[in-house]
Design a protein around this motif. Structure first.
Motif, PDB file in Angstrom:
ATOM      1  N   SER A   1       0.662  -1.548   0.001  1.00 30.84           N
ATOM      2  CA  SER A   1      -0.146  -0.105  -0.156  1.00 30.84           C
ATOM      3  C   SER A   1       0.382   1.272  -0.161  1.00 30.84           C
ATOM      4  N   ALA A   2       0.649   1.820  -0.514  1.00 34.25           N
ATOM      5  CA  ALA A   2       1.293   3.359  -0.694  1.00 34.25           C
ATOM      6  C   ALA A   2       0.735   4.129   1.040  1.00 34.25           C
ATOM      7  N   GLU A   3       1.898   4.983   0.904  1.00 33.28           N
ATOM      8  CA  GLU A   3       1.710   5.294   2.617  1.00 33.28           C
ATOM      9  C   GLU A   3       1.665   7.195   2.074  1.00 33.28           C
ATOM     10  N   ILE A   4       0.266   7.633   2.836  1.00 35.74           N
ATOM     11  CA  ILE A   4      -0.265   8.924   2.393  1.00 35.74           C
ATOM     12  C   ILE A   4      -0.469   9.246   3.574  1.00 35.74           C
ATOM     13  N   SER A   5       0.401  10.831   3.967  1.00 35.01           N
ATOM     14  CA  SER A   5       0.327  11.377   5.297  1.00 35.01           C
ATOM     15  C   SER A   5      -0.508  12.730   4.857  1.00 35.01           C
ATOM     16  N   ILE A   6      -1.466  13.754   5.518  1.00 34.54           N
ATOM     17  CA  ILE A   6      -2.265  14.605   5.483  1.00 34.54           C
ATOM     18  C   ILE A   6      -1.691  15.287   6.924  1.00 34.54           C
ATOM     19  N   SER A   7      -1.142  16.614   6.459  1.00 37.78           N
ATOM     20  CA  SER A   7      -1.260  17.824   7.898  1.00 37.78           C
ATOM     21  C   SER A   7      -1.849  19.126   7.853  1.00 37.78           C
ATOM     22  N   VAL A   8      -2.862  19.585   8.616  1.00 38.22           N
ATOM     23  CA  VAL A   8      -3.425  20.882   8.227  1.00 38.22           C
ATOM     24  C   VAL A   8      -3.859  21.843   8.668  1.00 38.22           C
ATOM     25  N   GLU A   9      -3.213  22.520   8.885  1.00 40.09           N
ATOM     26  CA  GLU A   9      -3.574  23.280   9.082  1.00 40.09           C
ATOM     27  C   GLU A   9      -4.789  25.100   9.616  1.00 40.09           C
ATOM     28  N   LYS A  10      -5.278  24.257  10.279  1.00 37.28           N
ATOM     29  CA  LYS A  10      -6.735  25.068  10.240  1.00 37.28           C
ATOM     30  C   LYS A  10      -6.638  26.111   9.605  1.00 37.28           C
ATOM     31  N   GLY A  11      -8.211  26.913   9.089  1.00 38.17           N
ATOM     32  CA  GLY A  11      -8.140  27.851   8.187  1.00 38.17           C
ATOM     33  C   GLY A  11      -8.466  29.094  10.096  1.00 38.17           C
ATOM     34  N   GLN A  12      -8.136  29.923  10.113  1.00 37.70           N
ATOM     35  CA  GLN A  12      -8.290  31.142  11.094  1.00 37.70           C
ATOM     36  C   GLN A  12      -9.283  32.662  10.764  1.00 37.70           C
ATOM     37  N   LEU A  13     -10.305  33.039  11.698  1.00 38.16           N
ATOM     38  CA  LEU A  13     -11.551  33.656  10.678  1.00 38.16           C
ATOM     39  C   LEU A  13     -11.165  34.279  11.923  1.00 38.16           C
TER      40      LEU A  13
ATOM     41  N   PRO B   1      -6.695  31.321   5.660  1.00 34.21           N
ATOM     42  CA  PRO B   1      -7.039  30.343   4.681  1.00 34.21           C
ATOM     43  C   PRO B   1      -6.446  28.975   5.384  1.00 34.21           C
ATOM     44  N   ALA B   2      -6.951  27.732   5.258  1.00 32.08           N
ATOM     45  CA  ALA B   2      -6.577  26.855   6.177  1.00 32.08           C
ATOM     46  C   ALA B   2      -5.074  26.261   4.904  1.00 32.08           C
ATOM     47  N   GLU B   3      -3.927  25.370   5.794  1.00 36.15           N
ATOM     48  CA  GLU B   3      -2.805  25.190   4.274  1.00 36.15           C
ATOM     49  C   GLU B   3      -3.140  23.221   4.549  1.00 36.15           C
ATOM     50  N   VAL B   4      -3.734  22.828   3.773  1.00 33.62           N
ATOM     51  CA  VAL B   4      -3.598  21.904   3.627  1.00 33.62           C
ATOM     52  C   VAL B   4      -1.857  20.905   3.054  1.00 33.62           C
ATOM     53  N   ASP B   5      -0.681  19.911   3.797  1.00 35.82           N
ATOM     54  CA  ASP B   5       0.088  19.448   2.733  1.00 35.82           C
ATOM     55  C   ASP B   5      -0.611  17.826   2.533  1.00 35.82           C
ATOM     56  N   ILE B   6      -0.250  17.330   1.422  1.00 38.82           N
ATOM     57  CA  ILE B   6      -0.882  16.298   1.303  1.00 38.82           C
ATOM     58  C   ILE B   6       0.717  14.966   0.963  1.00 38.82           C
ATOM     59  N   ASN B   7       1.571  14.252   1.953  1.00 44.76           N
ATOM     60  CA  ASN B   7       2.501  13.470   1.310  1.00 44.76           C
ATOM     61  C   ASN B   7       2.152  11.866   1.327  1.00 44.76           C
ATOM     62  N   VAL B   8       2.513  11.612  -0.482  1.00 43.44           N
ATOM     63  CA  VAL B   8       2.302  10.486  -0.750  1.00 43.44           C
ATOM     64  C   VAL B   8       3.749   9.882  -1.549  1.00 43.44           C
ATOM     65  N   GLN B   9       3.701   9.079  -0.753  1.00 40.14           N
ATOM     66  CA  GLN B   9       5.128   7.468  -1.402  1.00 40.14           C
ATOM     67  C   GLN B   9       4.718   6.323  -1.610  1.00 40.14           C
ATOM     68  N   THR B  10       4.599   6.473  -2.996  1.00 38.56           N
ATOM     69  CA  THR B  10       4.508   5.001  -3.287  1.00 38.56           C
ATOM     70  C   THR B  10       5.547   3.689  -3.192  1.00 38.56           C
ATOM     71  N   LYS B  11       4.768   2.688  -3.793  1.00 41.41           N
ATOM     72  CA  LYS B  11       5.927   1.633  -2.941  1.00 41.41           C
ATOM     73  C   LYS B  11       5.288   0.664  -4.199  1.00 41.41           C
ATOM     74  N   GLU B  12       6.673   0.554  -5.189  1.00 45.81           N
ATOM     75  CA  GLU B  12       6.509  -0.662  -6.041  1.00 45.81           C
ATOM     76  C   GLU B  12       5.675  -1.622  -5.825  1.00 45.81           C
ATOM     77  N   PRO B  13       5.954  -2.570  -7.200  1.00 45.06           N
ATOM     78  CA  PRO B  13       4.730  -3.779  -6.453  1.00 45.06           C
ATOM     79  C   PRO B  13       6.271  -4.508  -6.670  1.00 45.06           C
ATOM     80  N   ILE B  14       5.949  -6.325  -5.963  1.00 48.92           N
ATOM     81  CA  ILE B  14       7.561  -7.001  -5.679  1.00 48.92           C
ATOM     82  C   ILE B  14       7.072  -8.291  -7.038  1.00 48.92           C
ATOM     83  N   ILE B  15       7.289  -8.458  -7.896  1.00 52.54           N
ATOM     84  CA  ILE B  15       7.009  -9.248  -9.050  1.00 52.54           C
ATOM     85  C   ILE B  15       7.422 -10.966  -8.873  1.00 52.54           C
ATOM     86  N   ASN B  16       7.522 -11.870  -8.544  1.00 46.84           N
ATOM     87  CA  ASN B  16       8.506 -13.048  -8.387  1.00 46.84           C
ATOM     88  C   ASN B  16       7.189 -14.017  -9.516  1.00 46.84           C
ATOM     89  N   ALA B  17       8.090 -14.347 -10.330  1.00 46.57           N
ATOM     90  CA  ALA B  17       8.619 -15.440 -11.486  1.00 46.57           C
ATOM     91  C   ALA B  17       9.015 -16.488 -11.812  1.00 46.57           C
TER      92      ALA B  17
END
Length: 183
Positions: free
Chosen positions: A39-51, A137-153
């Motif tokens: 599975s890919a690893e996804i991390s999301i950090s949000v700094e809330k918006g302020q009014l 405004p809110a600041e959203v930081d999305i980090n996605v780390q994909t993983k290579e498939p493991i193929i045994n043939a």
């Protein structure tokens, strides 16, 4: 005259062939394949918006004041009342000093203390009701780390069975030659 005759009798050779056909069997087993997809690893950090809402000016114009504003107003009014009181006493003292010259000094002092102040009725002013808004405004930081498939043939080799053919040659009839004379 009799001429002798030559008689020749021949028999051909006969060959027999015994043929056994070749046999071939090929089978290809499928490859063994294993695929795992981490599975890919996804991390999301949000700094809330302020009014930010600053309604202090509008509240002040409507008469709703903060403690600090009320303290400043009370101090200012108290200071002004003190100055007005000193001025009034100085004025009344001056009038009392001239009581011999002016007969109605006591009367005018008493009248100023007992006569009601006239007040106007109605709306004095309409407040502007200014409200200051500030939005971060809110600041959203999305980090996605994909993983290579493991193929045994694993490739399986073909299964190949081959039986070669055979040819047997037999002489069924031998050749012969017979020669005779006929007189």
């Amino acid at each position: 005259m009799n001429i002798p005759k030559l008689l020749i009798q021949s028999t051909d050779a006969k060959v027999g062939l015994s043929i056994q056909q070749p046999k071939q069997h090929i089978q290809q087993p499928p490859a063994e394949l294993q695929i795992k997809q981490p599975s890919a690893e996804i991390s999301i950090s949000v700094e809330k918006g302020q009014l930010f809402i600053d309604a202090s000016q509008a509240r002040s114009e409507y008469g709703f004041k903060t403690i600090q504003e009320l303290e400043k107003m009370a101090a200012k009014k108290g200071y002004q009342d003190l100055l007005d009181g000193i001025a009034r006493r100085a004025r009344e003292g001056g009038q009392l000093m001239s009581i011999g010259k002016n007969n109605n000094a006591l009367q005018s002092i008493a009248k100023s203390k007992t006569s009601p102040n006239s007040k106007s009725l109605g709306i004095v002013f309409i407040p502007s009701a200014k409200v200051k808004l500030d939005y971060k405004p809110a600041e959203v930081d999305i980090n996605v780390q994909t993983k290579e498939p493991i193929i045994n043939a694993k490739i399986n080799k073909p299964i190949h069975n081959y039986t070669p053919g055979k040819v047997n040659v037999d002489l069924i009839q031998y050749p012969s030659l017979k020669i005779d004379w006929l007189v």
